[in-house]
Design a protein around this motif. Structure first.
Motif, short mmCIF file in Angstrom:
data_model
loop_
_atom_site.label_atom_id
_atom_site.label_comp_id
_atom_site.label_asym_id
_atom_site.label_seq_id
_atom_site.Cartn_x
_atom_site.Cartn_y
_atom_site.Cartn_z
N MET A 1 -21.20 18.99 15.65
CA MET A 1 -20.06 18.64 16.49
C MET A 1 -20.01 17.14 16.76
SD MET A 1 -17.47 20.12 17.78
CE MET A 1 -16.13 19.71 18.88
N ASN A 3 -20.78 14.72 14.73
CA ASN A 3 -20.14 14.04 13.60
C ASN A 3 -18.63 14.26 13.61
OD1 ASN A 3 -22.54 13.01 12.58
ND2 ASN A 3 -22.90 14.76 11.23
N ALA A 4 -18.20 15.47 13.99
CA ALA A 4 -16.77 15.75 14.05
C ALA A 4 -16.09 14.89 15.10
CB ALA A 4 -16.54 17.23 14.36
N ILE A 112 -22.66 13.53 6.45
CA ILE A 112 -21.67 14.25 7.23
C ILE A 112 -21.02 15.28 6.32
CG2 ILE A 112 -19.92 12.49 6.70
CD1 ILE A 112 -18.66 13.11 9.41
N SER A 113 -20.84 16.48 6.80
CA SER A 113 -20.30 17.54 5.96
C SER A 113 -18.79 17.43 5.84
CB SER A 113 -20.67 18.91 6.53
OG SER A 113 -19.97 19.16 7.74
N GLN A 116 -16.99 18.94 8.80
CA GLN A 116 -16.95 18.07 9.98
C GLN A 116 -15.86 17.01 9.85
OE1 GLN A 116 -21.02 16.76 9.83
NE2 GLN A 116 -21.73 18.36 11.24
N LEU A 119 -12.58 18.90 10.69
CA LEU A 119 -12.51 19.19 12.11
C LEU A 119 -12.25 17.92 12.91
CD1 LEU A 119 -12.75 21.16 14.46
CD2 LEU A 119 -15.24 20.80 14.42
N GLY A 120 -12.91 16.84 12.54
CA GLY A 120 -12.71 15.57 13.23
C GLY A 120 -11.29 15.06 13.06
N MET A 282 -11.33 23.78 6.86
CA MET A 282 -12.75 23.42 6.76
C MET A 282 -13.40 24.15 5.58
SD MET A 282 -13.56 23.59 10.86
CE MET A 282 -15.34 23.37 10.69
N SER A 286 -14.53 22.27 1.97
CA SER A 286 -15.96 22.33 1.66
C SER A 286 -16.22 22.78 0.24
CB SER A 286 -16.67 23.27 2.64
OG SER A 286 -16.57 22.80 3.98
#
Length: 290
Positions: A1, A3-4, A112-113, A116, A119-120, A282, A286
């Motif tokens: 979260m 990173n997001a 960072i995925s 994320q 979401l960010g 997301m 991915s």
């Protein structure tokens, strides 16, 4: 979260760097000023008419104040419409634009995925869009109240439904940004927005013509894309009781307003659609091959 939230902060900085916020502030001030100037002149004309008729005043929620009530209602429709445009246009390239210009490759190379990142992006642009619509709606209703003394029956509930519609459109646009190019995404979301609007028109025509098929088609369209249903639900909270009664007698002839509250199931579905769109974005990004 964490990173997001970092990506969300960077998205906010991007909005300031690209002067999105400054342009919104300037244009919104001009819009509110122009609208409220019209309300001032309208109020002066209505007061003069009341004096000419020998009246000492008029009720803020009575039939004599219909022009002001309708102005506030129309103003909030403009807030909803501008918020919808803002949600789509500000977010249309949230992911796809960075892929097209090569920025995304350098971002995902860091610890960072991809989920994320998505979401960010949603949190950042969603915060800008929600804050913009909330401030615009509050300024418009506050200005109308300061000038005329009129305030809709339930402004907070109406604004909450409009904000949900804006947040849902933001989520759907982010999802489209992970699936399509920037141009295709913008066209696709606007088509979906048109589906919801068409549902309101079909429903109104079906009620006037007493055609259950059209009413059903309108309900299906509003279920597929509940943005217009959320506005109709908001319009219910923006009308005094006598206007709701008039709308009932007219059998819902006005497709831009509703005399009945929005079904709780549609509100739940709009919330679920928002969550599903963000989750789908997301998941899709991915697994996307860049």
């Amino acid at each position: 979260m964490r990173n997001a939230l970092l990506i969300a902060e960077l998205s906010l900085r991007e909005a300031f760097r690209k002067r999105l916020v400054s342009v919104l502030v300037v244009l919104s001030v001009l819009f509110i000023g122009f609208f409220l100037y019209g309300v001032v002149r309208l109020e002066q004309a209505l007061d003069q008419r009341a004096l000419d008729a020998g009246l000492e005043g008029r009720s803020t929620t009575g039939a004599g104040n219909i022009p002001v009530i309708s102005s506030a209602l129309f103003g909030m429709y403009l807030v909803y419409f501008l918020g919808s445009l803002m949600a789509v246009l500000s977010t249309v390239g949230a992911v796809s634009a960075d892929i097209e210009n090569g920025v995304m490759q350098s971002v995902i190379a860091r610890p960072i995925s991809r989920a994320q990142v998505v979401l960010g992006r949603f949190l950042g642009f969603g915060a800008v869009n929600v804050a913009y619509v909330a401030l615009l709606g509050a300024a418009l209703l506050g200005g109308v109240y300061a000038i005329t003394g009129y305030l809709p029956p339930a402004p907070a509930a109406a604004l909450a439904l409009i904000l949900l519609a804006v947040l849902m459109l933001t989520a759907l646009t982010v999802l489209g940004s992970t699936l399509f190019t920037t141009l295709a995404n913008g066209i696709g979301v606007f088509v979906l927005y048109g589906v919801g609007f068409t549902g309101g028109i079909l429903g109104a025509i079906g009620r006037i013509a007493d055609t259950p098929t059209l009413v059903t088609l309108g309900k299906v369209a509003n279920a597929v894309m509940p943005s217009n249903a959320l506005w109709l639900g908001a319009s219910y909270h923006l009308q005094p009781a006598f206007m709701l009664q008039v709308s009932d007698m007219a059998r819902g002839a006005n497709p831009f307003t509703s005399s009945t509250p929005i079904a709780a199931g549609l509100v739940v579905w709009a919330c679920a659609l928002t969550v599903l769109a963000v989750g789908g974005a997301m998941w899709r990004f991915s697994r996307r091959d860049l």
